[in-house]
Enzyme design. Structure first.
Site, PDB file in Angstrom:
ATOM      1  N   SER A  69      52.692  38.186  39.429  1.00  0.00           N
ATOM      2  CA  SER A  69      52.703  36.840  38.846  1.00  0.00           C
ATOM      3  C   SER A  69      54.034  36.121  38.947  1.00  0.00           C
ATOM      4  O   SER A  69      54.117  34.940  38.587  1.00  0.00           O
ATOM      5  CB  SER A  69      52.260  36.901  37.385  1.00  0.00           C
ATOM      6  OG  SER A  69      50.871  37.109  37.310  1.00  0.00           O
TER       7      SER A  69
ATOM      8  N   GLY B 190      55.843  40.019  36.532  1.00  0.00           N
ATOM      9  CA  GLY B 190      54.794  40.184  37.532  1.00  0.00           C
ATOM     10  C   GLY B 190      54.176  41.561  37.474  1.00  0.00           C
ATOM     11  O   GLY B 190      54.861  42.570  37.674  1.00  0.00           O
TER      12      GLY B 190
ATOM     13  N   TYR C 279      46.105  33.081  29.054  1.00  0.00           N
ATOM     14  CA  TYR C 279      46.559  33.343  30.413  1.00  0.00           C
ATOM     15  C   TYR C 279      45.385  33.309  31.382  1.00  0.00           C
ATOM     16  O   TYR C 279      44.337  33.893  31.120  1.00  0.00           O
ATOM     17  CB  TYR C 279      47.228  34.704  30.459  1.00  0.00           C
ATOM     18  CG  TYR C 279      48.088  34.944  31.672  1.00  0.00           C
ATOM     19  CD1 TYR C 279      49.406  34.520  31.692  1.00  0.00           C
ATOM     20  CD2 TYR C 279      47.585  35.598  32.784  1.00  0.00           C
ATOM     21  CE1 TYR C 279      50.214  34.741  32.792  1.00  0.00           C
ATOM     22  CE2 TYR C 279      48.383  35.830  33.887  1.00  0.00           C
ATOM     23  CZ  TYR C 279      49.698  35.403  33.893  1.00  0.00           C
ATOM     24  OH  TYR C 279      50.484  35.630  34.994  1.00  0.00           O
ATOM     25  N   SER C 280      45.567  32.641  32.516  1.00  0.00           N
ATOM     26  CA  SER C 280      44.462  32.473  33.460  1.00  0.00           C
ATOM     27  C   SER C 280      44.946  32.503  34.899  1.00  0.00           C
ATOM     28  O   SER C 280      45.581  31.556  35.366  1.00  0.00           O
ATOM     29  CB  SER C 280      43.726  31.151  33.192  1.00  0.00           C
ATOM     30  OG  SER C 280      42.740  30.921  34.182  1.00  0.00           O
ATOM     31  N   ASN C 281      44.642  33.596  35.593  1.00  0.00           N
ATOM     32  CA  ASN C 281      44.896  33.617  37.034  1.00  0.00           C
ATOM     33  C   ASN C 281      44.108  32.527  37.735  1.00  0.00           C
ATOM     34  O   ASN C 281      44.579  31.916  38.707  1.00  0.00           O
ATOM     35  CB  ASN C 281      44.495  34.970  37.621  1.00  0.00           C
ATOM     36  CG  ASN C 281      45.626  35.984  37.574  1.00  0.00           C
ATOM     37  OD1 ASN C 281      46.749  35.676  37.192  1.00  0.00           O
ATOM     38  ND2 ASN C 281      45.319  37.212  37.933  1.00  0.00           N
TER      39      ASN C 281
ATOM     40  N   GLN D 286      36.800  45.203  38.771  1.00  0.00           N
ATOM     41  CA  GLN D 286      35.660  46.055  39.123  1.00  0.00           C
ATOM     42  C   GLN D 286      35.568  46.255  40.627  1.00  0.00           C
ATOM     43  O   GLN D 286      35.240  47.346  41.103  1.00  0.00           O
ATOM     44  CB  GLN D 286      34.370  45.444  38.578  1.00  0.00           C
ATOM     45  CG  GLN D 286      34.270  45.501  37.066  1.00  0.00           C
ATOM     46  CD  GLN D 286      33.059  44.759  36.528  1.00  0.00           C
ATOM     47  OE1 GLN D 286      32.360  44.079  37.284  1.00  0.00           O
ATOM     48  NE2 GLN D 286      32.808  44.877  35.244  1.00  0.00           N
ATOM     49  N   THR D 287      35.884  45.222  41.389  1.00  0.00           N
ATOM     50  CA  THR D 287      35.870  45.353  42.847  1.00  0.00           C
ATOM     51  C   THR D 287      37.032  46.200  43.338  1.00  0.00           C
ATOM     52  O   THR D 287      36.881  47.071  44.198  1.00  0.00           O
ATOM     53  CB  THR D 287      35.927  43.960  43.507  1.00  0.00           C
ATOM     54  OG1 THR D 287      34.790  43.203  43.108  1.00  0.00           O
ATOM     55  CG2 THR D 287      35.949  44.077  45.026  1.00  0.00           C
TER      56      THR D 287
END
Length: 353
Positions: A55, A304, A152-154, A115-116
């Site tokens: 990040s 990050g 928080y939001s990617n 999950q992926t």
């Protein structure tokens, strides 16, 4: 140097395979490392090795957005709908500023991505497009009315990357190179949008296995160095080293990248709710920058975390002094994370002394 070495040795004693540190102050730059960069070969960690910066990418992307604002090509008050029509059902209610400081309410997409990454064969090498990642949460309502809270939001930064492309007419990678990497001479920094490797010289990155709710499980550390960073893109795909990252923050806070008014806008003002972040280290957030409080004063920068690595760069507000710390593990035993926080705070106090 002895004190920096002692603190990095503490991180390795706590369970990190390796740790690297960099301090820049009025006396110049000091760097050192501890432990190993490669558990299989025992190759020692070195402070100049490349790693995934996670990040910390957000600070560079936010800087590019604000440069476009300075050029009059977009506004912090522009709606998401103006630049990316129809990408979210509530895009008209979300502003560029809210995406930058995580007050947009746009849901974080980590659960589906995790999950992926961890639960399917070859999942770490899947190629994602930014719009596919946004689509993971596009049918969900916002977590709160935009502008009324913090989360928080990617996904918010993926949207900002797409806004940069729409406003500039170039790819995000091209804009990062043209505006930041090139002018600052960040030769150890890259934005590998789909390349799974890390350029040499590099550290390898590790992680504990994860349980069904994303919790670290006991077991040997997994080597997760190779991964397709497309899942992180504008939210965290950057590869760099401590010298480049501290140099970026020195240039940014020293006024080399933004006009004074926009740099002031970038500084943290939004209070981060207690318990809302996995690394309880910072308490305020701005436009791509976070702020922590130490007993000696406040420092600004970014942390990050990405599978394989945990890093942080902090600076005095005038950009004259920086510290950077990296460990080559994420999803680590609790004691490693706790020690990381303690080490960063101790280094911060010494930086401000």
């Amino acid at each position: 140097m002895k004190e920096l070495q002692r603190l990095l040795d503490r991180l390795v004693a706590a369970g990190a395979p390796g740790a690297a540190g960099w301090v820049q102050d009025d006396g110049g730059a000091r760097q050192t490392a501890s432990g190993v960069a490669d558990l299989r070969t025992g190759r020692p960690m070195r402070p100049e090795l490349h790693f995934r910066a996670g990040s910390l990418t957000k600070s560079l992307v936010a800087t590019v957005v604000l440069q476009l604002v300075a050029e009059g090509r977009l506004s912090l008050q522009d709606s998401l709908q103006r630049w990316l029509p129809g990408i979210l059902p509530y895009g008209e209610q979300v502003t560029i500023r809210q995406l930058l400081d995580h007050t947009s309410g746009v849901p974080h997409n980590w659960t589906a991505v995790e999950q992926t990454l961890y639960r399917s064969s070859g999942g770490r090498f899947r190629v994602w497009t930014p719009r596919e990642l946004v689509a993971l949460v596009a049918d969900q309502p916002p977590g709160f009315p935009p502008g009324t809270a913090w989360s928080y939001s990617n996904t918010g930064y993926l949207l900002l990357g797409l806004v940069v492309e729409a406003a500039s007419g170039s790819t995000l990678g091209q804009e990062l190179h043209r505006r930041i990497f090139g002018p600052l001479g960040l030769h150890g920094t890259a934005f590998p949008e789909t390349s799974p490797g890390i350029p040499s010289p590099r550290s390898r990155g590790y992680s504990l296995p994860l349980g069904p709710r994303g919790e670290p499980l006991d077991g040997p550390l997994l080597d997760v160095t190779a991964q397709n960073p497309s899942w992180a893109w504008a939210a965290g795909a950057l590869v760099s080293d401590l010298e480049d990252l501290t140099g970026f923050f020195r240039a940014l806070l020293g006024g080399r990248l933004l006009p004074p008014g926009l740099l002031a806008e970038m500084l943290p003002t939004v209070t981060v709710p207690p318990g809302s972040i996995p690394l309880p280290l910072y308490d305020r957030y701005g436009l791509g920058l976070l702020e922590i409080e130490t007993p000696a004063g406040r420092l600004v920068g970014m942390v990050g975390g990405i599978p394989g690595f945990l890093s942080i760069v902090l600076s005095t507000h005038d950009g004259r002094r920086q510290l950077g710390v990296m460990i080559n593990v994420l999803a680590a035993p609790v004691v490693v994370v706790e020690t990381f926080i303690q080490v960063v705070r101790e280094l911060g106090v010494r930086l401000l002394a």
